[in-house]
Design a protein around this motif. Structure first.
Motif, PDB file in Angstrom:
ATOM      1  N   SER A  14       0.731  -1.201   0.194  1.00 52.55           N
ATOM      2  CA  SER A  14       0.008  -0.125   0.082  1.00 52.55           C
ATOM      3  C   SER A  14       0.829   1.256  -0.041  1.00 52.55           C
ATOM      4  CB  SER A  14      -0.973  -0.145   1.417  1.00 52.55           C
ATOM      5  OG  SER A  14      -0.015  -0.065   2.591  1.00 52.55           O
ATOM      6  N   LEU A  17       8.271   0.666  -0.679  1.00 61.72           N
ATOM      7  CA  LEU A  17       8.990  -0.194  -1.615  1.00 61.72           C
ATOM      8  C   LEU A  17       7.826  -1.257  -2.569  1.00 61.72           C
ATOM      9  CD1 LEU A  17      11.359  -1.474  -3.097  1.00 61.72           C
ATOM     10  CD2 LEU A  17      11.712  -2.987  -0.915  1.00 61.72           C
ATOM     11  N   ARG A  37      -2.482  -4.291   5.840  1.00 61.84           N
ATOM     12  CA  ARG A  37      -3.600  -4.099   6.950  1.00 61.84           C
ATOM     13  C   ARG A  37      -4.509  -3.116   6.892  1.00 61.84           C
ATOM     14  NH1 ARG A  37       0.541  -3.650  11.847  1.00 61.84           N
ATOM     15  NH2 ARG A  37       1.299  -2.219   9.977  1.00 61.84           N
ATOM     16  N   GLY A  38      -3.852  -1.896   6.357  1.00 59.98           N
ATOM     17  CA  GLY A  38      -4.669  -0.499   6.105  1.00 59.98           C
ATOM     18  C   GLY A  38      -5.503  -0.760   4.925  1.00 59.98           C
ATOM     19  N   ASP A  61      -3.623  -8.913   7.914  1.00 60.63           N
ATOM     20  CA  ASP A  61      -2.099  -8.945   8.437  1.00 60.63           C
ATOM     21  C   ASP A  61      -1.259 -10.165   8.194  1.00 60.63           C
ATOM     22  OD1 ASP A  61      -0.232  -9.216  10.294  1.00 60.63           O
ATOM     23  OD2 ASP A  61      -1.180  -8.213  11.688  1.00 60.63           O
ATOM     24  N   VAL A  62      -0.246 -10.100   7.388  1.00 58.79           N
ATOM     25  CA  VAL A  62       0.418 -11.402   7.245  1.00 58.79           C
ATOM     26  C   VAL A  62       0.934 -12.268   8.340  1.00 58.79           C
ATOM     27  CG1 VAL A  62       1.518 -10.446   5.225  1.00 58.79           C
ATOM     28  CG2 VAL A  62       2.733 -10.280   7.422  1.00 58.79           C
ATOM     29  N   ASN A  87       7.444  -8.581   1.380  1.00 60.65           N
ATOM     30  CA  ASN A  87       8.059  -7.352   1.643  1.00 60.65           C
ATOM     31  C   ASN A  87       7.627  -6.643   2.725  1.00 60.65           C
ATOM     32  OD1 ASN A  87       8.873  -4.410   0.768  1.00 60.65           O
ATOM     33  ND2 ASN A  87       6.602  -4.337   1.007  1.00 60.65           N
ATOM     34  N   TYR A 153      14.667  -5.853  15.231  1.00 59.70           N
ATOM     35  CA  TYR A 153      14.299  -5.920  13.740  1.00 59.70           C
ATOM     36  C   TYR A 153      15.607  -6.573  13.175  1.00 59.70           C
ATOM     37  CZ  TYR A 153      14.180  -3.782   9.249  1.00 59.70           C
ATOM     38  OH  TYR A 153      14.176  -3.625   7.633  1.00 59.70           O
ATOM     39  N   MET A 184      15.608   3.596   2.363  1.00 62.92           N
ATOM     40  CA  MET A 184      14.695   4.324   1.563  1.00 62.92           C
ATOM     41  C   MET A 184      13.814   5.390   2.153  1.00 62.92           C
ATOM     42  SD  MET A 184      13.060   0.890  -0.445  1.00 62.92           S
ATOM     43  CE  MET A 184      12.841   0.216   1.209  1.00 62.92           C
ATOM     44  N   THR A 186      10.974   5.949   3.263  1.00 62.86           N
ATOM     45  CA  THR A 186       9.574   5.692   3.592  1.00 62.86           C
ATOM     46  C   THR A 186       9.186   5.806   5.103  1.00 62.86           C
ATOM     47  OG1 THR A 186      10.420   3.403   4.405  1.00 62.86           O
ATOM     48  CG2 THR A 186      10.351   3.814   1.899  1.00 62.86           C
ATOM     49  N   GLN A 189      11.468   3.942   7.473  1.00 64.34           N
ATOM     50  CA  GLN A 189      12.488   4.829   7.797  1.00 64.34           C
ATOM     51  C   GLN A 189      12.499   5.981   8.586  1.00 64.34           C
ATOM     52  OE1 GLN A 189      16.722   5.731   7.206  1.00 64.34           O
ATOM     53  NE2 GLN A 189      15.725   3.899   6.594  1.00 64.34           N
TER      54      GLN A 189
HETATM   55  N1  LIG Z   1      12.783   1.780   4.388  1.00 65.05           N
HETATM   56  C1  LIG Z   1      14.201   1.584   4.438  1.00 65.05           C
HETATM   57  O1  LIG Z   1      15.080   2.091   4.687  1.00 65.05           O
HETATM   58  C2  LIG Z   1      14.480  -0.028   4.359  1.00 65.05           C
HETATM   59  C3  LIG Z   1      15.845  -0.399   4.513  1.00 65.05           C
HETATM   60  C4  LIG Z   1      16.113  -1.700   4.536  1.00 65.05           C
HETATM   61  C5  LIG Z   1      15.094  -2.709   4.357  1.00 65.05           C
HETATM   62  N2  LIG Z   1      13.708  -2.487   4.300  1.00 65.05           N
HETATM   63  C6  LIG Z   1      12.822  -3.187   4.075  1.00 65.05           C
HETATM   64  O2  LIG Z   1      11.912  -2.967   3.191  1.00 65.05           O
HETATM   65  C7  LIG Z   1      10.630  -3.492   3.155  1.00 65.05           C
HETATM   66  C8  LIG Z   1       9.672  -2.846   2.599  1.00 65.05           C
HETATM   67  O3  LIG Z   1       9.668  -1.439   3.623  1.00 65.05           O
HETATM   68  P1  LIG Z   1       9.321  -0.015   3.660  1.00 65.05           P
HETATM   69  O4  LIG Z   1      10.266   0.935   3.960  1.00 65.05           O
HETATM   70  O5  LIG Z   1       8.695   0.372   2.243  1.00 65.05           O
HETATM   71  O6  LIG Z   1       8.039   0.125   4.480  1.00 65.05           O
HETATM   72  P2  LIG Z   1       6.718   1.003   4.726  1.00 65.05           P
HETATM   73  O7  LIG Z   1       6.765   2.265   3.792  1.00 65.05           O
HETATM   74  O8  LIG Z   1       6.618   1.315   6.227  1.00 65.05           O
HETATM   75  O9  LIG Z   1       5.659  -0.131   4.027  1.00 65.05           O
HETATM   76  C9  LIG Z   1       5.426  -1.177   4.691  1.00 65.05           C
HETATM   77  C10 LIG Z   1       4.166  -1.884   3.717  1.00 65.05           C
HETATM   78  O10 LIG Z   1       3.952  -3.007   4.652  1.00 65.05           O
HETATM   79  C11 LIG Z   1       2.447  -2.925   5.180  1.00 65.05           C
HETATM   80  N3  LIG Z   1       2.552  -4.017   6.274  1.00 65.05           N
HETATM   81  C12 LIG Z   1       3.165  -3.749   7.656  1.00 65.05           C
HETATM   82  N4  LIG Z   1       3.054  -4.594   8.342  1.00 65.05           N
HETATM   83  C13 LIG Z   1       2.234  -5.425   7.917  1.00 65.05           C
HETATM   84  C14 LIG Z   1       1.462  -6.862   8.232  1.00 65.05           C
HETATM   85  N5  LIG Z   1       1.600  -7.070   9.564  1.00 65.05           N
HETATM   86  N6  LIG Z   1       0.763  -7.484   7.378  1.00 65.05           N
HETATM   87  C15 LIG Z   1       0.403  -6.978   6.168  1.00 65.05           C
HETATM   88  N7  LIG Z   1       1.067  -5.675   5.575  1.00 65.05           N
HETATM   89  C16 LIG Z   1       2.022  -5.153   6.461  1.00 65.05           C
HETATM   90  C17 LIG Z   1       2.131  -1.458   5.354  1.00 65.05           C
HETATM   91  O11 LIG Z   1       0.773  -1.206   5.390  1.00 65.05           O
HETATM   92  P3  LIG Z   1       0.104  -1.357   6.858  1.00 65.05           P
HETATM   93  O12 LIG Z   1       0.741  -0.679   7.844  1.00 65.05           O
HETATM   94  O13 LIG Z   1      -1.316  -0.970   6.125  1.00 65.05           O
HETATM   95  O14 LIG Z   1      -0.169  -2.958   6.805  1.00 65.05           O
HETATM   96  C18 LIG Z   1       2.942  -0.973   3.896  1.00 65.05           C
HETATM   97  O15 LIG Z   1       2.217  -1.383   2.921  1.00 65.05           O
HETATM   98  C19 LIG Z   1      10.486  -4.210   4.349  1.00 65.05           C
HETATM   99  O16 LIG Z   1      11.000  -5.734   4.481  1.00 65.05           O
HETATM  100  C20 LIG Z   1      11.782  -3.439   5.209  1.00 65.05           C
HETATM  101  O17 LIG Z   1      12.052  -4.392   6.271  1.00 65.05           O
HETATM  102  C21 LIG Z   1      13.291  -0.913   4.329  1.00 65.05           C
END
Ligand SMILES: NC(=O)c1ccc[n+]([C@@H]2O[C@H](COP(=O)([O-])OP(=O)(O)OC[C@H]3O[C@@H](n4cnc5c(N)ncnc54)[C@H](OP(=O)(O)O)[C@@H]3O)[C@@H](O)[C@H]2O)c1
Length: 234
Positions: A14, A17, A37-38, A61-62, A87, A153, A184, A186, A189
């Motif tokens: 949603s 990434l 979830r949202g 929720d996964v 993801n 984490y 990233m 996001t 982050q």
């Molecule tokens: N951002 C970074 O700098 C970074 C760096 C290294 C790795 N990563 C990894 O990259 C991936 C994506 O991260 P992001 O930064 O894009 O995160 P994000 O912007 O917070 O997005 C997370 C997404 O996952 C959903 N989500 C979270 N918990 C969930 C659950 N229990 N069940 C179903 N959906 C769920 C969220 O929607 P809802 O909250 O509505 O469920 C949202 O769509 C993750 O695996 C993260 O660990 C990120």
């Protein structure tokens, strides 16, 4: 929208990434199954992407077994999937607590979402994986480096990496990739650095070309760093 012969299931699509990758695959006419979830943000994503691709949105929720079954049912309805992208992930408490103060119920919650759920979703989907399917588990440099505050984490991502490595060894017919997307800009982050300016981090779109290489190429199973696999050109 016309059905595509290639289908990807992306969790957490949603925003961030997951949404950036879903947009790129929709542009390439992949069929998509998405979750988060949202429900409102997920529906907004589905509406946007449905202009170019066939999209099924399954809010939930996964970490919930019934939700994972609903995703597997959706995959069966489309005749199986070519790619699973695990993801969705949780950072855990923000600000990040040091390990000696880490609330254990929160730690269990992080492991349920980041370790058990991706593996459990794959189990639920095993009979829906098409020949040569790719499984992409999104990890982090925090899974291999010891950063203060990142013990909950980071250790969950380390466990996800080892699960991925053994899964690859046990299943040579699959392509199993565990991929560090790099920092990233996001919500996750921002949650990791509350109150800080994170505008120097690249947008998630910069990590997407590497994921496309893995999805559409034939690289061997293994760990990949997105920015090394497909460095930004700009
Ligand atoms: N951002 C970074 O700098 C970074 C760096 C290294 C790795 N990563 C990894 O990259 C991936 C994506 O991260 P992001 O930064 O894009 O995160 P994000 O912007 O917070 O997005 C997370 C997404 O996952 C959903 N989500 C979270 N918990 C969930 C659950 N229990 N069940 C179903 N959906 C769920 C969220 O929607 P809802 O909250 O509505 O469920 C949202 O769509 C993750 O695996 C993260 O660990 C990120």
């Amino acid at each position: 929208m016309a059905e595509s012969s290639r289908t990807a299931l992306i969790t957490g699509a949603s925003r961030g990434l997951g949404l950036a990758l879903a947009r790129a695959l929709a542009d390439r006419r992949w069929s998509l199954i998405l979750d988060a979830r949202g429900a409102d943000a997920l529906e907004a994503a589905r509406t946007e992407l449905s202009d170019t691709a066939s999209v099924i949105a399954v809010p939930g929720d996964v970490a919930d077994p019934a939700h994972r079954q609903a995703l597997a049912d959706a995959a069966r309805g489309l005749g199986g999937i070519d790619v699973l992208v695990n993801n969705a992930s949780t950072l855990g408490p923000s600000p990040l607590p040091p390990l000696l103060d880490y609330p254990l119920d929160a730690l269990e919650g992080v492991y349920r979402v980041n370790v058990v759920a991706p593996f459990a979703l794959l189990q639920a989907l095993r009979s829906e994986l098409k020949t040569g399917a790719r499984v992409i588990n999104v990890t982090s440099d925090a899974g291999v480096e010891a950063y203060e505050g990142w013990g909950g984490y980071g250790s969950s991502k380390a466990a996800l990496e080892q699960l991925s490595a053994v899964l690859a060894a046990e299943n040579p017919s699959l392509r199993v990739y565990w991929v560090d997307p790099g920092d990233m800009r996001t919500q996750m982050q921002q949650d990791a650095f509350p109150g800080e300016d994170i505008s120097d981090r690249p947008p998630p779109e910069e990590s997407v070309p590497a994921f496309l290489q893995l999805v559409e190429g034939d690289l061997p199973s293994g760990r990949y760093a997105a920015r090394e696999l497909a460095p930004a050109t700009a």
